[in-house]
Write an enzyme that holds these catalytic residues in place. Structure first.
Site, PDB file in Angstrom:
ATOM      1  N   CYS A 111       0.817  -1.220   0.000  1.00 44.09           N
ATOM      2  CA  CYS A 111       0.000   0.000   0.000  1.00 44.09           C
ATOM      3  C   CYS A 111       0.847   1.265   0.000  1.00 44.09           C
ATOM      4  O   CYS A 111       0.323   2.362  -0.073  1.00 44.09           O
ATOM      5  CB  CYS A 111      -0.894  -0.029   1.234  1.00 44.09           C
ATOM      6  SG  CYS A 111      -1.601  -1.638   1.497  1.00 44.09           S
ATOM      7  N   HIS A 242      -3.094   6.683   2.150  1.00 48.37           N
ATOM      8  CA  HIS A 242      -3.591   5.385   1.675  1.00 48.37           C
ATOM      9  C   HIS A 242      -4.947   5.158   2.346  1.00 48.37           C
ATOM     10  O   HIS A 242      -5.092   5.348   3.556  1.00 48.37           O
ATOM     11  CB  HIS A 242      -2.607   4.283   2.037  1.00 48.37           C
ATOM     12  CG  HIS A 242      -3.188   2.921   1.941  1.00 48.37           C
ATOM     13  ND1 HIS A 242      -3.839   2.455   0.812  1.00 48.37           N
ATOM     14  CD2 HIS A 242      -3.215   1.904   2.843  1.00 48.37           C
ATOM     15  CE1 HIS A 242      -4.261   1.223   1.032  1.00 48.37           C
ATOM     16  NE2 HIS A 242      -3.897   0.858   2.244  1.00 48.37           N
ATOM     17  N   ASN A 272     -10.345  -0.565   0.132  1.00 52.10           N
ATOM     18  CA  ASN A 272      -8.896  -0.420   0.233  1.00 52.10           C
ATOM     19  C   ASN A 272      -8.304  -1.025  -1.043  1.00 52.10           C
ATOM     20  O   ASN A 272      -8.349  -2.224  -1.237  1.00 52.10           O
ATOM     21  CB  ASN A 272      -8.420  -1.166   1.485  1.00 52.10           C
ATOM     22  CG  ASN A 272      -6.915  -1.174   1.604  1.00 52.10           C
ATOM     23  OD1 ASN A 272      -6.198  -0.954   0.620  1.00 52.10           O
ATOM     24  ND2 ASN A 272      -6.437  -1.434   2.808  1.00 52.10           N
TER      25      ASN A 272
HETATM   26  O1  4VN Z   1     -12.731  -4.322  14.085  1.00 57.46           O
HETATM   27  C1  4VN Z   1     -12.408  -3.374  13.381  1.00 57.46           C
HETATM   28  O2  4VN Z   1     -12.746  -2.183  13.562  1.00 57.46           O
HETATM   29  C2  4VN Z   1     -11.494  -3.689  12.214  1.00 57.46           C
HETATM   30  C3  4VN Z   1     -10.071  -3.650  12.731  1.00 57.46           C
HETATM   31  C4  4VN Z   1      -9.106  -4.004  11.626  1.00 57.46           C
HETATM   32  N1  4VN Z   1      -9.323  -3.133  10.478  1.00 57.46           N
HETATM   33  C5  4VN Z   1      -8.254  -2.771   9.735  1.00 57.46           C
HETATM   34  C6  4VN Z   1      -6.959  -2.964  10.186  1.00 57.46           C
HETATM   35  C7  4VN Z   1      -5.898  -2.571   9.392  1.00 57.46           C
HETATM   36  C8  4VN Z   1      -6.157  -1.988   8.177  1.00 57.46           C
HETATM   37  C9  4VN Z   1      -5.054  -1.583   7.304  1.00 57.46           C
HETATM   38  C10 4VN Z   1      -4.794  -2.309   6.157  1.00 57.46           C
HETATM   39  C11 4VN Z   1      -3.742  -1.954   5.323  1.00 57.46           C
HETATM   40  C12 4VN Z   1      -3.452  -2.743   4.098  1.00 57.46           C
HETATM   41  O3  4VN Z   1      -3.748  -1.939   2.996  1.00 57.46           O
HETATM   42  C13 4VN Z   1      -2.950  -0.827   5.598  1.00 57.46           C
HETATM   43  C14 4VN Z   1      -3.215  -0.100   6.747  1.00 57.46           C
HETATM   44  C15 4VN Z   1      -4.262  -0.470   7.590  1.00 57.46           C
HETATM   45 CL1  4VN Z   1      -4.574   0.463   9.001  1.00 57.46          CL
HETATM   46  C16 4VN Z   1      -7.453  -1.793   7.773  1.00 57.46           C
HETATM   47  N2  4VN Z   1      -8.471  -2.182   8.550  1.00 57.46           N
HETATM   48  C17 4VN Z   1     -10.684  -3.018   9.956  1.00 57.46           C
HETATM   49  C18 4VN Z   1     -11.666  -2.685  11.066  1.00 57.46           C
END
Ligand code: 4VN
Length: 317
Positions: A111, A242, A272
């Protein structure tokens, strides 16, 4: 000579998939997804691969700019979901548009890929190249585990990119690219199992995208925020991070004490899209008039994700 972004374009597959649609396929809900991520819909390929999306972007860049493919010196494609190990997506693009004078290669920085590739493209222009294409493109849908609701609902497919040209004025003001391979296991994808008759090693790593969301979340709030703090200047107009998660962006805005409205977002309808997320946001913002090429608006581009990698570029449009 300096580098300047002179054109932007984007292409997403014509198959929007809503949170509601996903809730009929797995145990999730529109309420959970939109409240926790800010995502309401994402675009998923039905018969295209990453090269197809990137070729669309390349053709649009040439069409919009009036430039000829033969004038291109280089094509860089940032992707973590190439069609092949080889040929690179960049070479597939080069072949499709007949950019016979351009060298071409992919950049794998998940990313952060577009920010890494834009930084490399800028150096190529600064050292004498006249015209280059930098594209971020992904078909993450092909590496997702569609039985894992914790990741399948987060990602989308898409591509977007820019033309970089030699310029007498300075536009790229500062950058800081970073990595930490010791935290590589926090986000993995695309592992190819060795099936040779000689291979005795074993690996449970799957081809599917796997992420320890908590670790990535925490990394984004600590390392990434510190990186932006080092790069940002008082009069920055907008920040294009990002598009991983709306809550993350809100938390980073609070930590930096930078007004939330300076952080542009589009995860709502793209999900994403890894290396494509920043150039998608850039092109959408240019098209809507929020950003204008040549306006001298000061922006920060920040990628962060697999590798682990992260990085920011401070530039004026
Ligand atoms: O339980 C909840 O709230 C969930 C908790 C986990 N979540 C996440 C966690 C990490 C990412 C993420 C991914 C990448 C890869 O491109 C880069 C940067 C990030 Cl911060 C996106 N979402 C979704 C909601």
């Amino acid at each position: 000579q300096y580098a300047k972004i002179t054109c932007t374009s984007r292409y997403v597959p014509e198959n929007p998939v809503s949170n509601h649609q996903l809730s009929t396929m797995m145990d999730t809900s529109d309420e959970w997804i939109s409240s926790r991520t800010g995502i309401k819909s994402r675009n998923i390929v039905t018969d295209e691969n990453t090269s197809d999306l990137c070729i669309e972007v390349a053709n649009k860049l040439l069409e919009k700019s009036g430039k000829s493919a033969a004038d291109l010196d280089f094509i860089l494609v940032a992707t973590m979901t190439p069609d092949y190990g080889t040929p690179s997506v960049a070479c597939q693009v080069q072949g499709s548009i007949s950019a016979t004078q351009a060298f071409a290669f992919d950049i794998s920085a998940a990313c952060s890929g577009f920010v890494y590739a834009l930084s490399m493209g800028e150096k190529l222009i600064r050292t004498g190249k006249k015209l280059g294409m930098v594209i971020g493109g992904e078909t993450l849908s092909k590496v997702l585990d569609w039985n894992d609701r914790s990741t399948a609902v987060l990602f989308g497919d898409g591509a977007a990119g820019v033309l970089l040209e030699a310029s007498t004025e300075e536009h790229f003001l500062n950058e800081k690219l970073q990595a930490d391979g010791q935290r590589a296991n926090s986000l993995t994808s695309g592992y190819l199992k060795n099936k040779s008759p000689f291979y005795t090693g074993s690996s449970e790593t799957s081809v599917h995208l796997q992420m320890t969301g908590r670790d990535i979340y925490d990394f984004s709030l600590s390392d990434v925020t510190n990186n932006i703090r080092e790069i940002i200047e008082e009069d920055v107009d907008f920040l294009l991070l990002h598009q991983a998660n709306k809550r993350i962006i809100e938390k980073i805005s609070k930590k930096l004490k930078v007004p939330r409205e300076k952080f542009l977002t589009n995860m709502e309808y793209n999900g994403n899209t890894s290396a494509a997320s920043i150039p998608l946001l850039l092109d959408e913002s240019v098209e809507s008039g929020v950003l204008q090429l040549g306006s001298k608006q000061k922006i920060v581009l920040t990628g962060y994700g697999g590798g682990l990698t992260w990085g920011s570029i401070l530039l004026t449009l």
